[in-house]
Design a protein around this motif. Structure first.
Motif, PDB file in Angstrom:
ATOM      1  N   SER A 150       0.833  -1.186   0.000  1.00  0.00           N
ATOM      2  CA  SER A 150       0.000   0.000   0.000  1.00  0.00           C
ATOM      3  C   SER A 150       0.869   1.237   0.000  1.00  0.00           C
ATOM      4  O   SER A 150       1.904   1.293   0.663  1.00  0.00           O
ATOM      5  N   SER A 151       0.447   2.264  -0.739  1.00  0.00           N
ATOM      6  CA  SER A 151       1.233   3.478  -0.846  1.00  0.00           C
ATOM      7  C   SER A 151       1.110   4.348   0.395  1.00  0.00           C
ATOM      8  O   SER A 151       1.890   5.266   0.581  1.00  0.00           O
ATOM      9  N   HIS A 152       0.136   4.102   1.283  1.00  0.00           N
ATOM     10  CA  HIS A 152      -0.049   4.893   2.487  1.00  0.00           C
ATOM     11  C   HIS A 152      -0.508   3.968   3.602  1.00  0.00           C
ATOM     12  O   HIS A 152      -1.178   2.981   3.377  1.00  0.00           O
ATOM     13  N   LYS A 153      -0.146   4.303   4.829  1.00  0.00           N
ATOM     14  CA  LYS A 153      -0.452   3.395   5.931  1.00  0.00           C
ATOM     15  C   LYS A 153      -1.947   3.294   6.205  1.00  0.00           C
ATOM     16  O   LYS A 153      -2.390   2.347   6.858  1.00  0.00           O
ATOM     17  N   PHE A 154      -2.728   4.302   5.754  1.00  0.00           N
ATOM     18  CA  PHE A 154      -4.166   4.251   5.981  1.00  0.00           C
ATOM     19  C   PHE A 154      -4.905   3.490   4.883  1.00  0.00           C
ATOM     20  O   PHE A 154      -6.106   3.281   4.975  1.00  0.00           O
ATOM     21  N   ILE A 155      -4.191   3.125   3.809  1.00  0.00           N
ATOM     22  CA  ILE A 155      -4.811   2.374   2.722  1.00  0.00           C
ATOM     23  C   ILE A 155      -4.705   0.885   3.032  1.00  0.00           C
ATOM     24  O   ILE A 155      -3.601   0.381   3.239  1.00  0.00           O
ATOM     25  N   PRO A 156      -5.813   0.145   3.106  1.00  0.00           N
ATOM     26  CA  PRO A 156      -5.735  -1.279   3.447  1.00  0.00           C
ATOM     27  C   PRO A 156      -5.020  -2.084   2.370  1.00  0.00           C
ATOM     28  O   PRO A 156      -4.895  -1.655   1.225  1.00  0.00           O
ATOM     29  N   ALA A 157      -4.570  -3.276   2.786  1.00  0.00           N
ATOM     30  CA  ALA A 157      -3.807  -4.123   1.861  1.00  0.00           C
ATOM     31  C   ALA A 157      -4.651  -4.595   0.692  1.00  0.00           C
ATOM     32  O   ALA A 157      -4.114  -4.910  -0.367  1.00  0.00           O
ATOM     33  N   HIS A 158      -5.966  -4.666   0.867  1.00  0.00           N
ATOM     34  CA  HIS A 158      -6.840  -5.130  -0.207  1.00  0.00           C
ATOM     35  C   HIS A 158      -7.333  -3.978  -1.084  1.00  0.00           C
ATOM     36  O   HIS A 158      -8.357  -4.105  -1.761  1.00  0.00           O
ATOM     37  N   TRP A 159      -6.626  -2.867  -1.080  1.00  0.00           N
ATOM     38  CA  TRP A 159      -6.966  -1.747  -1.952  1.00  0.00           C
ATOM     39  C   TRP A 159      -5.763  -1.363  -2.805  1.00  0.00           C
ATOM     40  O   TRP A 159      -5.564  -0.220  -3.177  1.00  0.00           O
ATOM     41  N   THR A 160      -4.944  -2.338  -3.120  1.00  0.00           N
ATOM     42  CA  THR A 160      -3.802  -2.119  -3.992  1.00  0.00           C
ATOM     43  C   THR A 160      -4.268  -2.062  -5.445  1.00  0.00           C
ATOM     44  O   THR A 160      -5.394  -2.458  -5.751  1.00  0.00           O
ATOM     45  N   PRO A 161      -3.436  -1.559  -6.367  1.00  0.00           N
ATOM     46  CA  PRO A 161      -3.862  -1.475  -7.778  1.00  0.00           C
ATOM     47  C   PRO A 161      -4.327  -2.803  -8.359  1.00  0.00           C
ATOM     48  O   PRO A 161      -5.307  -2.848  -9.106  1.00  0.00           O
ATOM     49  N   ARG A 162      -3.636  -3.889  -8.013  1.00  0.00           N
ATOM     50  CA  ARG A 162      -4.031  -5.196  -8.561  1.00  0.00           C
ATOM     51  C   ARG A 162      -5.406  -5.620  -8.063  1.00  0.00           C
ATOM     52  O   ARG A 162      -6.209  -6.184  -8.812  1.00  0.00           O
ATOM     53  N   PHE A 163      -5.694  -5.353  -6.793  1.00  0.00           N
ATOM     54  CA  PHE A 163      -7.009  -5.685  -6.260  1.00  0.00           C
ATOM     55  C   PHE A 163      -8.078  -4.768  -6.841  1.00  0.00           C
ATOM     56  O   PHE A 163      -9.209  -5.213  -7.104  1.00  0.00           O
ATOM     57  N   ARG A 164      -7.752  -3.505  -7.040  1.00  0.00           N
ATOM     58  CA  ARG A 164      -8.737  -2.574  -7.583  1.00  0.00           C
ATOM     59  C   ARG A 164      -9.153  -2.970  -8.996  1.00  0.00           C
ATOM     60  O   ARG A 164     -10.322  -2.827  -9.368  1.00  0.00           O
ATOM     61  N   VAL A 165      -8.199  -3.460  -9.790  1.00  0.00           N
ATOM     62  CA  VAL A 165      -8.542  -3.936 -11.129  1.00  0.00           C
ATOM     63  C   VAL A 165      -9.508  -5.117 -11.044  1.00  0.00           C
ATOM     64  O   VAL A 165     -10.460  -5.221 -11.830  1.00  0.00           O
ATOM     65  N   SER A 166      -9.294  -5.986 -10.062  1.00  0.00           N
ATOM     66  CA  SER A 166     -10.197  -7.128  -9.883  1.00  0.00           C
ATOM     67  C   SER A 166     -11.582  -6.664  -9.463  1.00  0.00           C
ATOM     68  O   SER A 166     -12.591  -7.236  -9.894  1.00  0.00           O
ATOM     69  N   TYR A 167     -11.654  -5.629  -8.614  1.00  0.00           N
ATOM     70  CA  TYR A 167     -12.962  -5.102  -8.226  1.00  0.00           C
ATOM     71  C   TYR A 167     -13.697  -4.521  -9.433  1.00  0.00           C
ATOM     72  O   TYR A 167     -14.908  -4.728  -9.595  1.00  0.00           O
ATOM     73  N   VAL A 168     -12.969  -3.771 -10.254  1.00  0.00           N
ATOM     74  CA  VAL A 168     -13.577  -3.184 -11.450  1.00  0.00           C
ATOM     75  C   VAL A 168     -14.077  -4.283 -12.388  1.00  0.00           C
ATOM     76  O   VAL A 168     -15.179  -4.203 -12.941  1.00  0.00           O
ATOM     77  N   PHE A 169     -13.252  -5.321 -12.561  1.00  0.00           N
ATOM     78  CA  PHE A 169     -13.657  -6.428 -13.431  1.00  0.00           C
ATOM     79  C   PHE A 169     -14.912  -7.100 -12.890  1.00  0.00           C
ATOM     80  O   PHE A 169     -15.841  -7.415 -13.656  1.00  0.00           O
ATOM     81  N   ALA A 170     -14.968  -7.348 -11.571  1.00  0.00           N
ATOM     82  CA  ALA A 170     -16.129  -8.012 -10.980  1.00  0.00           C
ATOM     83  C   ALA A 170     -17.390  -7.172 -11.172  1.00  0.00           C
ATOM     84  O   ALA A 170     -18.466  -7.700 -11.491  1.00  0.00           O
ATOM     85  N   LEU A 171     -17.277  -5.861 -10.992  1.00  0.00           N
ATOM     86  CA  LEU A 171     -18.437  -4.987 -11.165  1.00  0.00           C
ATOM     87  C   LEU A 171     -18.916  -4.978 -12.612  1.00  0.00           C
ATOM     88  O   LEU A 171     -20.118  -5.102 -12.885  1.00  0.00           O
ATOM     89  N   LEU A 172     -17.967  -4.847 -13.549  1.00  0.00           N
ATOM     90  CA  LEU A 172     -18.336  -4.847 -14.962  1.00  0.00           C
ATOM     91  C   LEU A 172     -18.908  -6.195 -15.389  1.00  0.00           C
ATOM     92  O   LEU A 172     -19.834  -6.256 -16.202  1.00  0.00           O
ATOM     93  N   PHE A 173     -18.350  -7.272 -14.855  1.00  0.00           N
ATOM     94  CA  PHE A 173     -18.872  -8.598 -15.190  1.00  0.00           C
ATOM     95  C   PHE A 173     -20.299  -8.760 -14.687  1.00  0.00           C
ATOM     96  O   PHE A 173     -21.146  -9.373 -15.358  1.00  0.00           O
ATOM     97  N   LEU A 174     -20.599  -8.223 -13.505  1.00  0.00           N
ATOM     98  CA  LEU A 174     -21.956  -8.281 -12.982  1.00  0.00           C
ATOM     99  C   LEU A 174     -22.919  -7.495 -13.871  1.00  0.00           C
ATOM    100  O   LEU A 174     -24.034  -7.960 -14.169  1.00  0.00           O
ATOM    101  N   VAL A 175     -22.493  -6.317 -14.314  1.00  0.00           N
ATOM    102  CA  VAL A 175     -23.328  -5.513 -15.220  1.00  0.00           C
ATOM    103  C   VAL A 175     -23.548  -6.256 -16.532  1.00  0.00           C
ATOM    104  O   VAL A 175     -24.657  -6.287 -17.081  1.00  0.00           O
ATOM    105  N   LEU A 176     -22.484  -6.884 -17.054  1.00  0.00           N
ATOM    106  CA  LEU A 176     -22.599  -7.659 -18.296  1.00  0.00           C
ATOM    107  C   LEU A 176     -23.574  -8.814 -18.136  1.00  0.00           C
ATOM    108  O   LEU A 176     -24.376  -9.098 -19.038  1.00  0.00           O
ATOM    109  N   THR A 177     -23.522  -9.482 -16.991  1.00  0.00           N
ATOM    110  CA  THR A 177     -24.423 -10.612 -16.741  1.00  0.00           C
ATOM    111  C   THR A 177     -25.882 -10.169 -16.715  1.00  0.00           C
ATOM    112  O   THR A 177     -26.761 -10.810 -17.318  1.00  0.00           O
TER     113      THR A 177
END
Length: 376
Positions: A150-177
């Motif tokens: 994480s780039s800042h101590k207040f940013i949780p470990a599950h909010w890294t760029p790689r995880f954020r891309v997965s969140y975006v993909f999951a949201l878009l996949f839900l919309v597609l479904t």
């Protein structure tokens, strides 16, 4: 002509097979797009299972205290495995997101066949990403790198760029479904316009009721994928085996559906454009696949050289390499790029006999250092 019409209509004159599938869309259904995404996803899935079996064999365990040469070699090995594991995964995720956005942006013009094909394609991309994340999180927990990414101590470990891309993909996949379910609800074999049905030969049984069967299939597989994806993001390492099994089982299903759907429907497409024509979309997906394979080969060669050096010099090799890299000054990406360009110019101007490999020169310097210590 009479025999063909009788095959697509029943005794009451109503059609029993879709006759207006749609028009070709090479950017979505071209060979380059499908091949690029499917091969990258397959690579990610195979690497995930490779890491899983290595953990079972104890090759990735941290068994020595920090500060020792053995601990340095174990951490270095985990670093190599982590980099190899995610080779191509980030690229395929970005490409998958772009494919979903392309389909959703053309929501009023895309036909049902291509929408279903996009669903099948991005489904196995999501499944392979989930499998890769399961093992990547496990390796990161061993090296304790997830907490420091994480780039800042207040940013949780599950909010890294790689995880954020997965969140975006999951949201878009839900919309597609949801969008696909709505379009399947408008299924019609009698509609004169294109895009309200597709050929289901080999996808469902001959007596299956449409669109009820395909809507149930989409609902079950979408729920399955999202459960595995979120499990890979938030579950502990103890669940990595069932998550990998669930991901591995769904991958060949979507591969079969994607191939069969395209094979059966392509002959019924209307229009002058060829779906196999190579344009920007197909070329880009193929180039990204080449980059992923090249990166995999590079990381594999580096890892092989590291293991050979460990066998030759012992675990102290990793500790010495770590100390040497820790003493190197931190430079920006621009400075590093300029330095590499300068080195390339100097290397090209030297005689061939004076050119050498960096790893070989490091091995020689390391042997001289050890001989000096032994003499002392």
């Amino acid at each position: 002509m009479a025999s063909e019409s009788s095959e697509t209509t029943d005794f009451q004159g109503e059609p029993t097979q879709c006759t207006h599938v749609g028009e070709p869309m090479p950017d979505i259904a071209g060979y380059g797009v499908l091949l690029g995404l499917s091969v990258q996803a397959f690579i990610s899935l195979v690497l995930a299972f490779w890491v899983f079996f290595w953990t079972k064999l104890g090759r990735l365990n941290m068994q020595h205290p920090e500060g020792t040469a053995e601990h340095a070699s174990e951490k270095k090995r985990l670093g190599f495995v982590s980099e190899i594991l995610m080779v191509g995964n980030d690229l395929q995720m970005i490409t998958g997101v772009a494919l979903v956005v392309t389909a959703l942006a053309d929501w009023d013009g895309i036909d049902l066949y291509h929408l279903r094909l996009v669903y099948e394609t991005v489904s196995f991309v999501g499944i392979s990403n989930a499998a890769a994340l399961v093992c990547w999180t496990f390796v990161g927990a061993k090296t304790k790198t997830l907490k420091t990414r994480s780039s800042h101590k207040f940013i949780p470990a599950h909010w890294t760029p790689r995880f954020r891309v997965s969140y975006v993909f999951a949201l878009l996949f839900l919309v597609l479904t949801v969008f696909l379910e709505i379009r399947l609800g408008r299924w019609s074999l009698t509609e004169e316009e294109n895009g309200f049905c597709y050929i289901t030969t080999g996808l469902t049984s001959a007596d299956a009721t449409q669109p009820r069967t395909d809507r149930a299939y989409v609902a079950v597989t979408a729920t399955w994928l999202l459960m595995v994806l979120f499990g890979s993001l938030f579950c502990s390492a103890n669940f990595r085996k069932p998550l990998l099994v669930l991901a591995g089982l769904q991958f060949p299903l979507h591969m079969y559906m994607m191939i069969k759907l395209r094979t059966e429907n392509q002959p019924f497409l209307e229009g002058e454009e060829n779906e196999n024509s190579w344009d920007f979309g197909q070329t880009t997906a193929t180039i990204l696949l080449g980059l992923a394979i090249g990166q995999l080969v590079h990381q594999g060669v580096q890892y092989f050289k590291f293991e050979q050096a460990i066998k030759k010099h012992g675990a102290a090799y990793a500790l010495a390499e770590h100390e040497e890299k820790s003493n190197e000054p931190v430079v920006s990406l621009v400075e590093e790029g300029l330095r590499q360009v300068q080195e390339l110019k100097q290397t090209s101007s030297r005689p061939r006999s004076l050119r050498g490999n960096n790893s070989e020169r490091y091995d020689e310097s390391y042997e001289l250092m050890r001989n000096h210590e032994n003499r002392a």
